[in-house]
Design a protein around this motif. Structure first.
Motif, mmCIF file in Angstrom:
data_model
loop_
_atom_site.group_PDB
_atom_site.id
_atom_site.type_symbol
_atom_site.label_atom_id
_atom_site.label_comp_id
_atom_site.label_asym_id
_atom_site.label_seq_id
_atom_site.Cartn_x
_atom_site.Cartn_y
_atom_site.Cartn_z
ATOM 1 N N ALA A 108 -20.416 14.215 -38.478
ATOM 2 C CA ALA A 108 -20.974 14.826 -39.683
ATOM 3 C C ALA A 108 -22.425 14.402 -39.891
ATOM 4 O O ALA A 108 -23.281 15.228 -40.256
ATOM 5 C CB ALA A 108 -20.132 14.439 -40.902
ATOM 6 N N GLU A 109 -22.727 13.130 -39.666
ATOM 7 C CA GLU A 109 -24.099 12.659 -39.842
ATOM 8 C C GLU A 109 -25.054 13.346 -38.876
ATOM 9 O O GLU A 109 -26.199 13.649 -39.218
ATOM 10 C CB GLU A 109 -24.160 11.142 -39.660
ATOM 11 C CG GLU A 109 -23.563 10.372 -40.827
ATOM 12 C CD GLU A 109 -23.767 8.882 -40.706
ATOM 13 O OE1 GLU A 109 -24.493 8.456 -39.779
ATOM 14 O OE2 GLU A 109 -23.198 8.143 -41.531
ATOM 15 N N GLN B 152 -21.042 22.174 -45.081
ATOM 16 C CA GLN B 152 -19.843 21.350 -44.992
ATOM 17 C C GLN B 152 -19.210 21.465 -43.615
ATOM 18 O O GLN B 152 -19.270 22.512 -42.967
ATOM 19 C CB GLN B 152 -18.841 21.719 -46.076
ATOM 20 C CG GLN B 152 -18.298 23.133 -45.997
ATOM 21 C CD GLN B 152 -17.366 23.447 -47.157
ATOM 22 O OE1 GLN B 152 -17.467 22.867 -48.227
ATOM 23 N NE2 GLN B 152 -16.449 24.363 -46.946
ATOM 24 N N LEU B 153 -18.643 20.358 -43.179
ATOM 25 C CA LEU B 153 -17.902 20.291 -41.925
ATOM 26 C C LEU B 153 -16.434 20.178 -42.272
ATOM 27 O O LEU B 153 -16.026 19.230 -42.956
ATOM 28 C CB LEU B 153 -18.361 19.073 -41.114
ATOM 29 C CG LEU B 153 -17.635 18.812 -39.789
ATOM 30 C CD1 LEU B 153 -17.972 19.904 -38.771
ATOM 31 C CD2 LEU B 153 -18.016 17.435 -39.236
ATOM 32 N N VAL C 296 -15.027 18.135 -45.404
ATOM 33 C CA VAL C 296 -13.764 18.556 -46.007
ATOM 34 C C VAL C 296 -12.652 18.222 -45.023
ATOM 35 O O VAL C 296 -12.609 18.778 -43.923
ATOM 36 C CB VAL C 296 -13.764 20.064 -46.332
ATOM 37 C CG1 VAL C 296 -12.406 20.485 -46.900
ATOM 38 C CG2 VAL C 296 -14.871 20.396 -47.313
ATOM 39 N N TYR C 297 -11.799 17.295 -45.405
ATOM 40 C CA TYR C 297 -10.669 16.901 -44.557
ATOM 41 C C TYR C 297 -9.451 17.735 -44.919
ATOM 42 O O TYR C 297 -9.094 17.847 -46.097
ATOM 43 C CB TYR C 297 -10.343 15.424 -44.759
ATOM 44 C CG TYR C 297 -11.320 14.485 -44.113
ATOM 45 C CD1 TYR C 297 -12.123 13.659 -44.888
ATOM 46 C CD2 TYR C 297 -11.450 14.415 -42.736
ATOM 47 C CE1 TYR C 297 -13.021 12.784 -44.305
ATOM 48 C CE2 TYR C 297 -12.345 13.556 -42.149
ATOM 49 C CZ TYR C 297 -13.130 12.739 -42.933
ATOM 50 O OH TYR C 297 -14.023 11.870 -42.349
ATOM 51 N N ARG D 62 -24.300 12.922 -47.588
ATOM 52 C CA ARG D 62 -23.490 12.610 -48.768
ATOM 53 C C ARG D 62 -24.293 12.760 -50.061
ATOM 54 O O ARG D 62 -23.724 12.942 -51.136
ATOM 55 C CB ARG D 62 -22.952 11.181 -48.666
ATOM 56 C CG ARG D 62 -21.999 10.956 -47.513
ATOM 57 C CD ARG D 62 -21.561 9.499 -47.483
ATOM 58 N NE ARG D 62 -20.742 9.184 -46.324
ATOM 59 C CZ ARG D 62 -21.223 8.834 -45.134
ATOM 60 N NH1 ARG D 62 -22.536 8.775 -44.964
ATOM 61 N NH2 ARG D 62 -20.419 8.552 -44.133
ATOM 62 N N GLU D 63 -25.597 12.658 -49.952
ATOM 63 C CA GLU D 63 -26.457 12.701 -51.131
ATOM 64 C C GLU D 63 -27.122 14.058 -51.319
ATOM 65 O O GLU D 63 -27.905 14.232 -52.255
ATOM 66 C CB GLU D 63 -27.541 11.617 -51.014
ATOM 67 C CG GLU D 63 -26.971 10.212 -50.834
ATOM 68 C CD GLU D 63 -28.034 9.202 -50.471
ATOM 69 O OE1 GLU D 63 -29.212 9.603 -50.384
ATOM 70 O OE2 GLU D 63 -27.691 8.029 -50.270
ATOM 71 N N GLN D 64 -26.843 14.993 -50.457
ATOM 72 C CA GLN D 64 -27.538 16.273 -50.483
ATOM 73 C C GLN D 64 -26.588 17.453 -50.686
ATOM 74 O O GLN D 64 -26.801 18.539 -50.179
ATOM 75 C CB GLN D 64 -28.318 16.467 -49.171
ATOM 76 C CG GLN D 64 -29.384 15.420 -48.925
ATOM 77 C CD GLN D 64 -30.494 15.497 -49.950
ATOM 78 O OE1 GLN D 64 -30.879 16.590 -50.364
ATOM 79 N NE2 GLN D 64 -31.006 14.348 -50.350
#
Length: 326
Positions: free
Chosen positions: A115-116, A81-82, A131-132, A124-126
């Protein structure tokens, strides 16, 4: 002072505005889950820190881009997560879409691109996520220093004072401080027409710094976030707002009874802020920004500008040219 409610249709409109401001205050996470960016990391003798301790001649000069992994990038990938500090109440930049309650805006699009690159195109699928964390203006630097976030992407100006505390990417947008005031107020800009007036700005912002240098005889009120200034202006509690014109343009779009007056009186290059210890993350973000700018009229940067900012900030030809340390 005129205490009438300004804009948004009087009392009913202000009820909506105040409810909006209240709704925007709690922290928001883009997807389920929490997590810290890691333990607090002290400002070590990194290249970024050493450069900041020298005479500051060009604070916009950043580390050269690189796609190589390093300690900070590995930490993010291992945690899956970022964690990013953002604003959630700046119209056009970072705010909740009323229809979906998702965070959207120019800054949010840039976060998604970062993020990508770090987590992978299919993140998004993994079971990977962004996290904002919504943070007030004056908590942007402490959040990075304590390790509460990996990045801050929140219309944050690169300047000599700040590069002693955090590192920055290259600039991704150029704004300027300007005055926002009700139409017909008699306020003409950042000048003597502010004398005897009450002016609002966000605590910890460059607007506050400029008003401390020269208030032009105004009484200064500070608030946690710039939207609070707009609400106070609508309530008649303040006479004007000093903030980045990029943010003020969004506020004027929300309330047609106010307008930008005078000319910008500073240069405000926005950068992605990073902990001073995370040189590899700075380089990775700069690599993303190189790709984000590439393509001229067909670039991802231009697409985001046309989508979010072009209606209110007209005539901007493109992003600032990146500057790198020699």
């Amino acid at each position: 002072m005129d205490r009438r409610l300004r804009g948004w249709g009087g009392v009913a409109g202000m009820a909506v505005a105040c409810a909006l401001a209240a709704a925007l205050l709690p922290a928001v996470r883009h997807e389920a889950g929490t997590g810290r960016a890691g333990p607090p990391r002290p400002p070590e003798a990194t290249p970024a820190r050493q450069a900041a301790d020298e005479d500051c001649e060009d604070p916009e000069a950043s580390l050269r881009p690189s796609g190589a992994d390093g300690p900070a990038v590995n930490r993010i990938q291992e945690s899956r997560q970022l964690v990013v500090g953002v604003d959630q109440n700046s119209f056009r930049w970072g705010y909740r879409d009323p229809a979906t309650q998702d965070l959207v805006g120019f800054d949010i699009d840039l976060v998604e691109a970062i993020a990508e690159d770090i987590l992978g195109e299919d993140y998004r699928e993994q079971d990977k996520k962004v996290v904002y964390r919504a943070i007030p203006t004056n908590q942007r630097i402490p959040a990075l220093q304590k390790g509460d976030v990996d990045l801050v992407v929140r219309t944050m100006t690169i300047n000599c004072d700040r590069i002693r505390d955090v590192a920055f990417s290259t600039a991704y947008f150029e704004a300027g401080q300007q005055v926002l005031a009700p139409k017909g107020s008699g306020i003409e800009g950042f000048d003597a027409t502010l004398a005897g007036r009450t002016v609002c700005t966000a605590a910890g912002s460059t607007g506050e710094s400029e008003l401390r240098k020269q208030s032009h005889g105004a009484r200064v009120v500070t608030v946690p976030n710039q939207l609070d200034c707009l609400v106070r202006l609508q309530l008649g509690e303040v006479d004007a707002v000093v903030t980045d014109n990029a943010l003020a343009a969004g506020q004027a779009a929300q309330d047609p009874s106010v307008e930008l007056v005078g000319e910008p009186f500073t240069e405000e290059p926005y950068g992605v802020a990073v902990n001073l210890a995370d040189d590899d993350l700075v380089r990775r973000v700069n690599k993303v920004l190189e790709e984000y700018r590439a393509g001229g009229a067909d670039s991802a940067w231009r697409e985001a500008y046309e989508k979010w900012l072009a209606d209110d900030l007209k005539g901007i030809e493109g992003p600032p040219a990146p500057k790198y340390k020699s």
